[in-house]
Design an enzyme around this catalytic site. Sequence first.
Site, short mmCIF file in Angstrom:
data_model
loop_
_atom_site.label_atom_id
_atom_site.label_comp_id
_atom_site.label_asym_id
_atom_site.label_seq_id
_atom_site.Cartn_x
_atom_site.Cartn_y
_atom_site.Cartn_z
N ASN A 51 0.84 -1.19 0.00
CA ASN A 51 0.00 0.00 0.00
C ASN A 51 0.87 1.24 0.00
O ASN A 51 2.10 1.15 -0.07
CB ASN A 51 -0.95 -0.01 1.20
N LYS A 91 -14.47 0.47 15.34
CA LYS A 91 -13.18 -0.20 15.43
C LYS A 91 -12.67 -0.20 16.86
O LYS A 91 -12.13 -1.20 17.35
CB LYS A 91 -12.18 0.51 14.50
#
Length: 411
Positions: free
Chosen positions: A211, A338
Site C-alpha cells: 500500500n 473499530k
Amino acid sequence: MLRGKTIVLGITGGIAAYKGAALCSKLVQAGAEVHVIMTESATQFITPLTLQTLSRHPVHIDTFDEKDPSVVTHIDLADRADLIVVAPATANIIGKAANGLADDMLSTTLLAATSPILVAPAMNVHMYEHPAVVRNLELLASRGVMFVEPGTGQLACGYVAKGRLAEPEDIVIAVHSLLKAKENGTLAGKRVLVTAGGTVERLDPVRYLTNDSSGKMGFAIAEAAKVMGAEVTVVAGRTSASPPAGVKVVRVESAQQMLEAVLERFDEADIVVKSAAVADYRPVTRHGQKIKKSGETLTLELEKTTDILQTLGERKTHQLLIGFAAETEQLEKYAMDKLKRKNADLIVGNDVSQEGAGFNGDTNIVQLYGPSGLIEAMPLLSKRETAQRIMTIAAQRLAEGDVRSGGRGVE
C-alpha cells in the site's frame, strides 16, 4: 508560543547559513530569546551584524572573547539555554560534537550543554551518507540529540538529492514540539511500542501486494514518545521515510512477521501505537519462482491475515492501546466501531480523501476518539505536531490508569 524560552542558535559554515538568519528571525517573532553562536566559517557566508540585528543580542564567535567578566560565556549560555539548535549543522560540527571535541565557541558550548539539542544537518548527499557521518549521527542520537532531517532538493554543488537544510518554518515547528513535549515529559521510564509503514505480501520473488503508507506518521509518533522520555521501539514495514534518531527499529516485511515482532515485545510495553498500514489479505500461495505470463487474465486467491490490533486488544493487561483508522467516509462511525470491536483505548481516525491527510504527505488531519466518543478534532497540522498531541493525551490517560481490560468489548 516560545515566550520565556532561551534558545542558543548555532550557525556553521555552509551555504545554508543564510537560512540561519530567517530561522533566527522566526524564533524571535515566536517570542524566544535567541543567542547566536557562529563558527568562523559561518562568517564567510553571512555577517555577524545580520544575526546581531535579528536576535538583538551580541553574536558569539571567539571562545576567548569574554565581554562579561562575571561569567564564562560558553558555560553561561549552556546553563541558560532551554534548547540549543544547530542549523545548519555541517559534517564538521557533527563530528566534533559526536567525539567530544571543543576547539571553538560552538563545540565548547555543546560540550557543556545540559539542555536538549536539536540538530539540522545540511551538506552534500555523499557527505551525508558517508559511513563516518552516519556513525556520528547515530552516536549523537544515542545520547538523546534530536534531528530535523534534511530535505531533498537542489544542492549548492549542483546535485538534486538529500542534504538540503530543512526550511526554517519546519525547524521552528520542531523546536516548538520538542519544548512542549519536554514540558509534558511524562513518559520517562515508560516503554512505547510503535508500528509504522506498510506490509508487503509476496506473490513470488519479484512481485508483491502493498500500500501507499510512507511510515511518516508512525515515525513522528515514535519521535514524540522519545522526546517525552520514553524508551521507544518501532516495528517498521515498508517505508519511504527515515526513522527518527534514538529509537530502536525492528524491520519486518509481511503482516505475519509484524504480528510476531509485536507480540514478542508486547508484554513489556506500556503504550502500543498501531499506526502501520497492515495488509488485510495475503496470497494463499507464495510461488518460489517468478510467475510466468500466460493467458489474458490472472486469478489470485487471497486469505485474511491475522488482525494485529484485535489480537493485542484481546491480550492486553496494563497496556494503553492506540489504533489508527484510515477511512474515506463516515469517519466517526467506523472509528468508534473499530475502537469497540478491537478493545482499543484510543483510535486516531483520519479521512484520507481530504487534501493534506493522505499517505506520503508531511501533514495530517485527524480526530482522536476514546470509549466515550470524540476527544479532540485536530486541524491540518504537521505530522510531528499531530504526533505530539496524540502522545500527550496518551500519557495523560496512562497516568490516570484509563486503560480498558483485555478482552472486554471484543466481538
